[in-house]
Design a protein around this motif. Structure first.
Motif, PDB file in Angstrom:
ATOM      1  N   GLU A   3       0.860  -1.181   0.000  1.00  0.00           N
ATOM      2  CA  GLU A   3       0.000   0.000   0.000  1.00  0.00           C
ATOM      3  C   GLU A   3       0.900   1.237   0.000  1.00  0.00           C
ATOM      4  O   GLU A   3       1.717   1.409   0.907  1.00  0.00           O
ATOM      5  CB  GLU A   3      -0.905   0.008   1.228  1.00  0.00           C
ATOM      6  N   CYS A  40       0.677   4.433   0.618  1.00  0.00           N
ATOM      7  CA  CYS A  40       0.653   5.397   1.723  1.00  0.00           C
ATOM      8  C   CYS A  40       1.046   4.772   3.057  1.00  0.00           C
ATOM      9  O   CYS A  40       1.020   5.439   4.092  1.00  0.00           O
ATOM     10  CB  CYS A  40      -0.731   6.051   1.841  1.00  0.00           C
ATOM     11  N   GLU A  41       1.421   3.479   3.011  1.00  0.00           N
ATOM     12  CA  GLU A  41       1.824   2.790   4.240  1.00  0.00           C
ATOM     13  C   GLU A  41       3.254   2.262   4.163  1.00  0.00           C
ATOM     14  O   GLU A  41       3.669   1.485   5.023  1.00  0.00           O
ATOM     15  CB  GLU A  41       0.855   1.639   4.525  1.00  0.00           C
ATOM     16  N   LYS A  70      -0.184  12.944   8.323  1.00  0.00           N
ATOM     17  CA  LYS A  70      -1.463  12.252   8.151  1.00  0.00           C
ATOM     18  C   LYS A  70      -2.181  12.704   6.872  1.00  0.00           C
ATOM     19  O   LYS A  70      -3.357  12.393   6.682  1.00  0.00           O
ATOM     20  CB  LYS A  70      -2.364  12.490   9.360  1.00  0.00           C
ATOM     21  N   GLY A 123      -1.441  11.964   3.692  1.00  0.00           N
ATOM     22  CA  GLY A 123      -1.038  11.197   2.521  1.00  0.00           C
ATOM     23  C   GLY A 123      -2.117  11.156   1.460  1.00  0.00           C
ATOM     24  O   GLY A 123      -3.287  10.897   1.747  1.00  0.00           O
ATOM     25  N   LYS A 124      -1.724  11.421   0.225  1.00  0.00           N
ATOM     26  CA  LYS A 124      -2.640  11.394  -0.910  1.00  0.00           C
ATOM     27  C   LYS A 124      -2.164  10.342  -1.899  1.00  0.00           C
ATOM     28  O   LYS A 124      -1.086  10.463  -2.486  1.00  0.00           O
ATOM     29  CB  LYS A 124      -2.709  12.758  -1.588  1.00  0.00           C
ATOM     30  N   GLU A 125      -2.981   9.310  -2.076  1.00  0.00           N
ATOM     31  CA  GLU A 125      -2.611   8.233  -2.990  1.00  0.00           C
ATOM     32  C   GLU A 125      -2.788   8.680  -4.432  1.00  0.00           C
ATOM     33  O   GLU A 125      -3.798   9.292  -4.795  1.00  0.00           O
ATOM     34  CB  GLU A 125      -3.454   6.998  -2.710  1.00  0.00           C
ATOM     35  N   CYS A 171       2.255   7.705  -3.438  1.00  0.00           N
ATOM     36  CA  CYS A 171       1.622   8.499  -2.393  1.00  0.00           C
ATOM     37  C   CYS A 171       2.491   9.723  -2.122  1.00  0.00           C
ATOM     38  O   CYS A 171       3.726   9.670  -2.271  1.00  0.00           O
ATOM     39  CB  CYS A 171       1.451   7.678  -1.112  1.00  0.00           C
ATOM     40  N   SER A 172       1.857  10.836  -1.756  1.00  0.00           N
ATOM     41  CA  SER A 172       2.607  12.070  -1.466  1.00  0.00           C
ATOM     42  C   SER A 172       2.069  12.726  -0.202  1.00  0.00           C
ATOM     43  O   SER A 172       0.902  12.552   0.163  1.00  0.00           O
ATOM     44  CB  SER A 172       2.511  13.045  -2.643  1.00  0.00           C
ATOM     45  N   TRP A 173       2.959  13.467   0.456  1.00  0.00           N
ATOM     46  CA  TRP A 173       2.622  14.185   1.679  1.00  0.00           C
ATOM     47  C   TRP A 173       3.207  15.598   1.590  1.00  0.00           C
ATOM     48  O   TRP A 173       4.269  15.798   0.991  1.00  0.00           O
ATOM     49  CB  TRP A 173       3.226  13.509   2.907  1.00  0.00           C
ATOM     50  N   SER A 181       7.287  12.397  -1.676  1.00  0.00           N
ATOM     51  CA  SER A 181       6.548  11.531  -2.599  1.00  0.00           C
ATOM     52  C   SER A 181       7.279  10.202  -2.761  1.00  0.00           C
ATOM     53  O   SER A 181       8.512  10.157  -2.838  1.00  0.00           O
ATOM     54  CB  SER A 181       6.410  12.208  -3.972  1.00  0.00           C
TER      55      SER A 181
END
Length: 299
Positions: A79, A81-82, A98, A100-102, A114-116, A133
């Motif tokens: 996954e 974002c994990e 918290k 995170g955008k998939e 995923c990016s933050w 990212s």
């Protein structure tokens, strides 16, 4: 022509040969005198070199091996974002761990990301911005294109070149990274924008048939100081190693060492072969290749 088709054709040829021999025997048995029967049968029995040539030729064709290719070691992705722990996210993007955008993907088993983002507002002193990212791209083995790990090697090399050729990049430097997958390269550069100077760090790593690209950049905005590039790179390398380990863990391996499995090691995947082609992630590869070039544009 499939192997089954060739086998069936071979069987038909053999039956035809047996039928011809049986007919000749019956004709010889009915003919006189006996000497002529023997002469006729021996001269046209098909037991010589010429009689079995069609059958032997068919058998030779049937024995030809079907094209095969080494199966890819990994058949899934974690996954996206994990792939990083909460602690790692707290260190790299403290105000956005918290968030995170998939990323979008047509097939999450071959491409995921995923990016933050984090903005630490210090009031009149300005703000600290961070963007992180992680992109994951998995290659499957294909009889026409080659083994998955070889395809991943080719994409890895291209990705490293693309990262080093970002438009507007200043002071670009590249260095190998040890202990992260089968091969890894870290690239750093500065990118000046109207908001400030962004310190970009990118780590491209390959583990078996999967390529991991981690982008991490930071900037001091509204008058705040520019972050230290060495600190950012150290954090990026640690996160990349963690992401690579997550790939191994998702496929049932112990990814604690952050590296790929060496040949002959106890945890190495058993050798497998595949004679069928799978969906090619070439379109996803092209999309993922642009991730590093757009990393510093995020704000």
């Amino acid at each position: 022509m499939s192997e089954g088709t060739m086998q069936r054709r071979d069987q038909r040829d053999q039956r035809d040969q047996r039928a011809k021999r049986l007919n000749r025997v019956l004709v010889c048995a009915a003919a006189v005198p006996v000497m002529l029967v023997a002469a006729g049968c021996s001269s046209d029995s098909g037991s010589g070199d010429g009689g079995d040539k069609p059958a032997k030729a068919a058998a030779s064709v049937s024995a030809s091996p079907s094209p095969t290719v080494q199966a890819a070691a990994y058949d899934k992705l974690p996954e996206p974002c994990e792939v990083l722990s909460k602690k790692t996210l707290g260190d790299l993007v403290p105000k956005g761990n918290k968030s995170g955008k998939e990323g979008t993907s047509d097939d999450l088993s071959t491409r995921a990301g995923c990016s933050w983002s984090s903005l630490d507002n210090n009031g009149v002193k300005g703000s600290q911005f961070r963007w992180l990212s992680v992109s994951l791209l998995r290659f499957e083995s294909d009889v026409t294109r080659g083994a998955g790990d070889k395809l991943a090697q080719e994409y890895y090399a291209k990705q490293v070149q693309d990262v080093q050729s970002v438009e507007g990049a200043k002071n670009a430097k590249a260095e190998p990274v040890s202990g992260t997958g089968d091969e890894a390269t870290a690239v750093r550069y500065d990118l000046k924008k109207k908001e400030g100077t962004f310190k970009q760090q990118t780590v491209v790593a390959r583990v078996e048939n999967v390529v991991v690209t981690l982008d991490y950049n930071g900037a001091g905005l509204a008058g705040d100081k520019t972050p230290d590039a060495d600190d950012l790179m150290k954090a990026a390398k640690k996160a990349a190693k963690e992401a690579v380990a997550a790939v191994a863990s998702a496929n049932g391996e112990d990814g604690g060492n952050g590296g790929g499995t060496a040949s002959g090691s106890p945890s190495a995947s058993p050798s497998k072969s595949s004679s069928t082609s799978s969906k090619s992630p070439s379109k996803d590869a092209s999309a993922s290749a642009s991730a590093s070039r757009s990393a510093a544009k995020k704000s």
